[in-house]
Write a protein that holds these residues in place. Structure first.
Motif, PDB file in Angstrom:
ATOM      1  N   ARG A 116      -3.529  -6.925  -4.026  1.00  0.00           N
ATOM      2  CA  ARG A 116      -4.542  -7.214  -3.026  1.00  0.00           C
ATOM      3  C   ARG A 116      -5.404  -5.964  -2.822  1.00  0.00           C
ATOM      4  O   ARG A 116      -5.039  -4.856  -3.220  1.00  0.00           O
ATOM      5  N   ASP A 117      -6.543  -6.163  -2.204  1.00  0.00           N
ATOM      6  CA  ASP A 117      -7.499  -5.064  -2.068  1.00  0.00           C
ATOM      7  C   ASP A 117      -6.907  -3.859  -1.348  1.00  0.00           C
ATOM      8  O   ASP A 117      -7.230  -2.711  -1.686  1.00  0.00           O
ATOM      9  N   PRO A 163       0.793  -1.228   0.000  1.00  0.00           N
ATOM     10  CA  PRO A 163       0.000   0.000   0.000  1.00  0.00           C
ATOM     11  C   PRO A 163       0.826   1.279   0.000  1.00  0.00           C
ATOM     12  O   PRO A 163       0.495   2.233  -0.719  1.00  0.00           O
ATOM     13  N   GLU A 164       1.893   1.342   0.780  1.00  0.00           N
ATOM     14  CA  GLU A 164       2.644   2.592   0.857  1.00  0.00           C
ATOM     15  C   GLU A 164       3.420   2.867  -0.416  1.00  0.00           C
ATOM     16  O   GLU A 164       3.542   4.025  -0.841  1.00  0.00           O
ATOM     17  N   GLU A 165       3.959   1.819  -1.047  1.00  0.00           N
ATOM     18  CA  GLU A 165       4.588   2.032  -2.352  1.00  0.00           C
ATOM     19  C   GLU A 165       3.546   2.503  -3.366  1.00  0.00           C
ATOM     20  O   GLU A 165       3.827   3.355  -4.215  1.00  0.00           O
ATOM     21  N   MET A 166       2.347   1.943  -3.291  1.00  0.00           N
ATOM     22  CA  MET A 166       1.279   2.346  -4.205  1.00  0.00           C
ATOM     23  C   MET A 166       0.927   3.820  -4.009  1.00  0.00           C
ATOM     24  O   MET A 166       0.757   4.569  -4.982  1.00  0.00           O
ATOM     25  N   LEU A 215      -7.195  -0.250  -2.992  1.00  0.00           N
ATOM     26  CA  LEU A 215      -7.948   0.810  -2.307  1.00  0.00           C
ATOM     27  C   LEU A 215      -7.103   2.066  -2.150  1.00  0.00           C
ATOM     28  O   LEU A 215      -7.597   3.192  -2.320  1.00  0.00           O
ATOM     29  N   VAL A 216      -5.818   1.898  -1.846  1.00  0.00           N
ATOM     30  CA  VAL A 216      -4.930   3.057  -1.763  1.00  0.00           C
ATOM     31  C   VAL A 216      -4.797   3.720  -3.130  1.00  0.00           C
ATOM     32  O   VAL A 216      -4.823   4.953  -3.248  1.00  0.00           O
ATOM     33  N   CYS A 217      -4.675   2.920  -4.173  1.00  0.00           N
ATOM     34  CA  CYS A 217      -4.572   3.461  -5.539  1.00  0.00           C
ATOM     35  C   CYS A 217      -5.776   4.331  -5.866  1.00  0.00           C
ATOM     36  O   CYS A 217      -5.635   5.473  -6.333  1.00  0.00           O
ATOM     37  N   VAL A 218      -6.966   3.822  -5.614  1.00  0.00           N
ATOM     38  CA  VAL A 218      -8.193   4.562  -5.930  1.00  0.00           C
ATOM     39  C   VAL A 218      -8.312   5.809  -5.052  1.00  0.00           C
ATOM     40  O   VAL A 218      -8.682   6.892  -5.536  1.00  0.00           O
ATOM     41  N   THR A 219      -7.976   5.687  -3.764  1.00  0.00           N
ATOM     42  CA  THR A 219      -8.075   6.824  -2.840  1.00  0.00           C
ATOM     43  C   THR A 219      -7.137   7.951  -3.242  1.00  0.00           C
ATOM     44  O   THR A 219      -7.531   9.128  -3.275  1.00  0.00           O
ATOM     45  N   GLU A 220      -5.888   7.606  -3.555  1.00  0.00           N
ATOM     46  CA  GLU A 220      -4.920   8.635  -3.945  1.00  0.00           C
ATOM     47  C   GLU A 220      -5.279   9.263  -5.288  1.00  0.00           C
ATOM     48  O   GLU A 220      -5.111  10.468  -5.483  1.00  0.00           O
TER      49      GLU A 220
END
Length: 401
Positions: free
Chosen positions: A204-205, A165-168, A209-214
């Protein structure tokens, strides 16, 4: 600026309405009237022709030119930008005045079009296709080399590989900084990638989710290369706007798309293009050729079921895998999959504009819209030999073809 009148044609409005005899008038780059008996300073006789809104292709790769990896590796680095100019021109020849580049073109290519340095459709760009390690845009090969073909090849393209997530989060922000209008992520393997399987889900979700949020924080949509059933469902579940390809749809995935309003950009022509390139002598890796042969039937079946169910569809071709300038072949395949001709035109105009967030400006022949207009010889319900029937292309009121 002079008022241009396209007179005496059959208007397809892009909204799905029945074709009707009408004139179209535009001035200062905008459509001002649509209807019978209009006047203008400059008239174009459209008798026997269909008048359409400017067409869209929601999935192209203008810096790519086919699946022959060895040929691409033998070309100088900067060749891709000259190739993009030629490919943009070939796309415009099809009456396509707006494209979404799904990986490869950087901000320089888009800006060159916007500034008039290069003639082509207006662009939205993804720049780099985000992939997990071992995913669809991880071009690592067994020799140990990594062949960064679609993203990560120069300072205008952030590296495509992201895990966790953080790399994303950081990678999406890098892409926005680099000028991406849309974020593209691979939620499954693919056909042309060397070390994955189109049936396997990727990411993974929590990462998606981070991708879509950012992306949403920067007012960007997310598009997903999604061929595997589970990868499609992950894209839908996490709020990704469009599923690209959608080869292995099942009934649950279709129901989820309907519930969420997720778009399908089918690119039906893409696996056919790989097979045709190989038949013509292109050096397609054996594993990619095998995968292309395996997915063609599944792809057509999934699309037909999505059409029957009422999934929202926008036209896209994956041109760059196939030959630029043959984009309109996709429309025939869409009709074979169960779409009525006017539904196909709607998917290629107003629906595509809505997907890309451009519905207020483009996609229909209506007063106030940008004057992107296409003249097509013959009956709009005949989807055969479309490119050869293009007789005129206007973008923002300027005749380019």
């Amino acid at each position: 600026m002079a008022r241009t009148l396209i007179r005496g044609g059959t208007v397809v409005d892009g909204r799905g309405g029945e074709p009707a005899a009408a004139d179209v008038a535009f001035e200062d780059g905008r459509i001002v009237e649509v209807g019978p008996g209009l006047d203008g300073d400059e008239a174009v006789d459209a008798a026997g022709m269909t008048v359409l809104p400017g067409l869209f292709d929601c999935h192209v790769h203008v810096t790519m030119d086919g699946p022959d990896l060895l040929r691409s590796l033998g070309q100088p680095f900067s060749y891709q930008f000259f190739r993009a100019a030629a490919n943009l021109s070939a796309t415009l020849d099809c009456g396509i005045t707006t494209v979404r580049d799904a990986g490869g073109a950087d901000l320089g290519v888009k800006t060159a079009v916007d500034d008039g340095l290069v003639e082509g459709p207006r662009m939205q760009i993804a720049i780099t296709i985000l992939s997990q390690t071992g995913g669809h845009n991880d071009q690592w090969v067994p020799s140990g080399c990594s062949l960064e073909l679609v993203g990560g090849g120069h300072p205008g393209q952030p590296s495509p590989i992201v895990d966790g997530p953080e790399e994303m989060r950081r990678k999406v922000r890098e892409l926005v900084r680099a000028g991406a209008d849309v974020i593209k992520v691979c939620t499954s393997g693919g056909v042309l990638s060397p070390r994955d399987d189109p049936r396997h889900p990727h990411f993974r979700d929590d990462e998606l989710l981070v991708c879509v949020t950012e992306a949403a924080a920067a007012d960007r949509f997310v598009m997903a290369h999604a061929q595997a059933t589970d990868g499609i469902k992950a894209a839908i579940r996490t709020g990704i706007r469009s599923v690209e390809h959608g080869i292995f749809l099942d009934d649950e995935a279709i129901a989820m798309m309907l519930e969420r309003g997720t778009w399908l950009v089918p690119t039906l022509v893409a696996p056919h293009a790989v097979l045709e390139a190989a038949a013509g002598g292109a050096r397609v890796p054996p594993e990619s050729l095998r995968k292309a042969e395996e997915v063609v039937g599944h792809h057509a079946d999934s699309f037909a079921r999505a059409v029957a169910a009422g999934v929202r569809i926008a036209m896209g071709t994956d041109s760059g895998v196939g030959v630029h300038g043959t984009n309109l072949t996709e429309l025939e395949l869409m009709a074979k999959g169960g779409m009525a001709p006017l539904e196909v035109w709607r998917a290629t105009t107003s629906s595509a504009a809505e997907l890309m967030g451009l519905g207020d400006e483009l996609g229909a022949l209506e007063p106030g819209k940008r004057a992107d207009v296409v003249l097509l010889a013959g009956d709009p319900t005949d989807l055969g030999d479309l490119k050869a029937r293009i007789r005129g292309v206007w973008k923002d009121g300027a005749r380019l073809r």
